[in-house]
Enzyme design. Structure first.
Site, PDB file in Angstrom:
ATOM      1  N   ASP A   1      27.960  10.459 -53.264  1.00 12.51           N
ATOM      2  CA  ASP A   1      27.086   9.528 -52.535  1.00 12.51           C
ATOM      3  C   ASP A   1      25.928   9.072 -53.422  1.00 12.51           C
ATOM      4  OD1 ASP A   1      26.082   8.104 -50.389  1.00 12.51           O
ATOM      5  OD2 ASP A   1      26.026   9.813 -49.022  1.00 12.51           O
TER       6      ASP A   1
ATOM      7  N   ASP B   1      28.764   2.611 -43.564  1.00 17.54           N
ATOM      8  CA  ASP B   1      28.376   3.629 -42.586  1.00 17.54           C
ATOM      9  C   ASP B   1      28.640   3.141 -41.175  1.00 17.54           C
ATOM     10  OD1 ASP B   1      27.680   5.767 -44.093  1.00 17.54           O
ATOM     11  OD2 ASP B   1      25.561   5.267 -44.227  1.00 17.54           O
TER      12      ASP B   1
HETATM   13  C1  DGJ Z   1      25.393   8.186 -46.455  1.00 19.62           C
HETATM   14  C2  DGJ Z   1      26.877   8.158 -46.296  1.00 19.62           C
HETATM   15  O1  DGJ Z   1      27.342   6.836 -46.251  1.00 19.62           O
HETATM   16  C3  DGJ Z   1      27.270   8.923 -45.046  1.00 19.62           C
HETATM   17  O2  DGJ Z   1      28.644   8.850 -44.844  1.00 19.62           O
HETATM   18  C4  DGJ Z   1      26.807  10.341 -45.173  1.00 19.62           C
HETATM   19  O3  DGJ Z   1      27.497  10.975 -46.211  1.00 19.62           O
HETATM   20  C5  DGJ Z   1      25.307  10.386 -45.429  1.00 19.62           C
HETATM   21  N1  DGJ Z   1      24.941   9.565 -46.535  1.00 19.62           N
HETATM   22  C6  DGJ Z   1      24.853  11.788 -45.696  1.00 19.62           C
HETATM   23  O4  DGJ Z   1      23.537  11.845 -46.041  1.00 19.62           O
END
Ligand code: DGJ
Length: 714
Positions: free
Chosen positions: A471, A533
């Site tokens: 991430d 997301d």
């Molecule tokens: C952003 C990601 O897109 C989510 O899927 C998740 O992993 C969060 N970060 C966790 O902090």
């Protein structure tokens, strides 16, 4: 194939020609990019541009010529492909051809990912151009493959003078298209709404720019754009794609000049960029992949999908069936214990899920986003058996284990920051901004890259981890100098290439606050990327449709999540969520222990369906049939390369009283074959499916989706 006929250099692909000619003054002019032309010398046509002009023709002005890599100041006064300032202050440049080198295979791009041969016949041209007056060399690299209609371009700019020079801009590709009526299509958005399709007419005097200066490639503007003849559609019209293999600040710029010619350039965003070149020093641009389609956006996309699947995505997972996963993020967020995770995993295993992924919150003292990034050691309070113990227990259930990590970042409240407060991206004279309570580690520095490589390696060695979600949750601010973003991006590639090479069996998934770094640079190392997301199925129609313009569906991570949806509150059926997610790397992201028996039965069916569909998702040709950007319907189809199998997805977004739906005409099938639809067992000829179309049996509700699987009779 690349041939040289007199002063003409001819690059050919499957059905396209890319032709440049050298004029008598040694300028490298662009001649043609489009449908295939005969192989001959076109140099005597190079002067046609001055015909019919007024007094300007007396100046033999380069302003009227289409060029391969335009310079500024010596009679071409349009936007240049590069800008250089000498120590003495001069900034005028003009390039002339020194020599051409043609070699078998692909080009290497220094420190950055690029297309590789992958067993396919490719050739690379290096056109060496020089400005002898100021001591500058520019090598233009063009790679073509016999079986694609693409040209992959990059440039290496070398200071051959005795004095320092400053590079102010250096595009990877520049293309001067003939007078015409064009539109630019780019992918624009924000967090939770990534990659909306935007089309802009390009008129005389208009400069259009799809660029991003936010640090990563970004949610806002993707490093992809297409130039289309006005009125081009999914399956018709000439379209030119531009896709940059790069994860930093980027720019695709288009300008219609005084005569109506269109100049398009793609590369590192000149805003915020600068590179000092000492005598003898060279700068290499990222690779820009140009694609020509004479059958609209659809053919262009299928071309990119093929090229990226076969010649960009590396490693064993690029073309392997991916495990169906369950991720705990939307199921628990930070609020979990080992016991809770194991319950979810056990329940998921019962559904047939292959891989359990533990997301954010497993390390340091991380119970919210305000601390511990950088401290990649397990939180034993939450996970008493450690990551190794948990992985063992998950493996014991017959599942693979995967882990989330955000290794480029640090929270100020962390052991790492307390030990190395100087390791973050910042300027000397101002308190750096925190975004999501975090700073970015300075990957322009070798020792910081080493630390990150070692930290991720230690995590991976500490347990049986078979998948990593990588991430990156903030934009880049406080860059210490012009050109910093590129140095960071090179550091990022150094780190990901080291880690992915060290752990070739691990499946890496890219992520950046959802789909904020969905680009070919990441794709080179990580064959799947979390698209957004926003996991709401209806929002995903647009997100996935837009993303597919350039990226293969096998690269788009798609999860079934809870309803009402956590990002926009919408209620959708489990069927709508599953149907929409099939066109991607499929998984679940909810607490499956809460599912009813009926829902569990439905999930099992979804997983079985996905396993049937996965070869299509991985290798098939995508046809976009109805755009959610244009109306109340969204549909797409994936057809196997041998045209024997097809998967159709259709959605009627909002229900409408007293309405009839138009028949849906499929594409890419074999007219002469008979196809049997899996559920209804009905038989249809390919000709009927494509030329007349079929009625889609939508249920009477909002967000009604239908899927159909077709198999050709032997
Ligand atoms: C952003 C990601 O897109 C989510 O899927 C998740 O992993 C969060 N970060 C966790 O902090």
């Amino acid at each position: 194939m690349i041939t040289k006929n007199g002063k003409t250099i001819h690059l050919t692909g499957r059905g396209m020609s890319y032709i440049m000619v050298e004029n008598d003054d040694g300028d490298l002019l662009h001649f043609h990019f489009g449908r295939r032309l005969p192989d001959c010398d076109y140099a005597d046509m190079a002067d046609e541009w001055t015909e019919g002009l007024g007094p300007i023709s007396n100046m033999a002005s380069l302003d009227v010529y289409p060029q391969e890599y335009p310079a500024y100041g010596y009679t071409d006064l349009r936007r240049p492909a590069y800008g250089v300032t000498r120590e003495s202050g001069g900034f005028v440049s003009r390039l002339r051809v020194r020599e051409y080198k043609i070699r078998e295979g692909t080009a290497a791009v220094d420190g950055m990912p690029c297309l590789f041969g992958g067993g396919k016949k490719a050739q690379t041209l290096e056109a060496v151009l020089c400005d002898d007056d100021i001591g500058l060399n520019v090598s233009l690299f063009y790679t073509v493959f016999d079986e694609y209609d693409i040209v992959a371009r990059c440039a290496v700019i070398t200071n051959r003078s005795e004095e320092d020079m400053t590079l102010n801009s250096a595009f990877s590709s520049s293309l001067d298209l003939p007078i015409g009526n064009y539109e630019m299509l780019h992918l624009s958005g924000t967090w939770g709404r990534e990659r909306d399709i935007v089309r802009t007419p390009l008129k005389s005097g208009i400069k259009a720019e799809a660029s991003n200066a936010r640090g990563g490639s970004g949610h806002q503007i993707n490093p992809f754009a297409a130039i289309a003849e006005a009125g081009a559609e999914e399956e018709s019209g000439e379209v030119y794609g531009f896709s940059l293999i790069y994860s930093g600040n980027h720019c695709t710029a288009a300008e219609v000049d005084q005569f109506g010619f269109l100049r398009v350039m793609q590369g590192i965003n000149p805003f915020g960029f600068q590179k000092k070149l000492s005598p003898g020093e060279a700068f290499c641009t990222p690779q820009s992949v140009l694609c020509y389609s004479d059958e609209g956006f659809g053919k262009m996309s299928r071309e990119y999908h093929d090229v990226y699947r076969n010649n960009l995505m590396r490693g064993k997972w690029a073309n392997e069936p991916r495990p169906v996963l369950i991720n705990n993020w939307e199921g628990t967020y930070y609020d979990f214990t080992e016991d809770k995770l194991l319950k979810i995993a056990k329940s998921a295993r019962g559904l047939g899920i292959d891989l359990f992924v533990l997301d954010d919150g497993w390390f340091g003292k991380r119970n919210s986003d305000n601390r511990s990034l950088g401290d990649w050691t397990v939180n034993y309070e939450k996970l008493p058996s450690g990551i190794d113990g948990l992985a063992e227990k998950i493996n014991g259930l017959g599942m693979k284990f995967g882990l989330w990590i955000e290794p480029e970042m640090v929270n100020p409240d962390s052991e790492l920051f307390r030990s190395h407060p100087d390791w973050i991206v910042r300027t000397a004279d101002r308190e750096p901004a925190q975004i999501r309570n975090q700073y970015i580690l300075d990957l322009s520095r070798g020792e910081v890259c080493e630390y990150v490589i070692n930290a991720v390696s230690a995590v991976l060695k500490g347990a049986n981890i078979e998948y990593i979600k990588w991430d990156m949750n903030r934009q880049m601010t406080d860059m210490p100098y012009l050109g910093y973003n590129h140095e960071y991006t090179l550091g990022f590639y150094r780190v990901v290439s080291a880690v992915t090479e060290k752990f070739p069996n691990v499946l890496f998934e890219g992520c950046s606050a959802g789909g904020g770094r969905f680009d070919p640079g990441v794709l080179a190392y990580m064959p799947q990327i979390w698209a957004s997301d926003n996991s709401d199925a209806v929002s995903r129609l647009k997100i996935q449709y837009g993303t597919s313009m350039c990226y293969p569906v096998s690269a788009i991570s798609t999860h079934v999540t809870a309803s009402p949806n956590h990002q926009c509150g919408r209620n959708t059926s489990l069927k709508t969520r599953g149907d929409t997610a099939y066109a991607g790397t499929f998984g679940y992201e909810l607490d499956v222990t809460n599912l009813t028996d009926e829902e569990r039965a439905e999930v099992k069916e979804q997983i079985a369906a996905y396993r049937r569909l996965q070869p299509l998702v991985r290798e098939g040709d995508l046809y976009r049939l109805q755009s959610p950007f244009e109306g109340n319907y969204c549909s797409w189809e994936i057809v196997s390369r041998d045209r024997k199998s097809a998967f159709l997805f259709a959605c009627k977004i909002l229900a409408l009283a007293q309405s009839k739906d138009a028949r849906l005409r499929m594409r890419g099938l074999d007219e002469n074959k008979t196809y049997v639809e899996r559920t209804s067992k009905k038989r249809f000829s390919g000709a009927l499916l494509m030329n007349r179309g079929i009625k889609i049996p939508y249920a009477m509700s909002d967000f009604a989706t239908v899927t159909m699987e077709f198999e050709a009779e032997e």
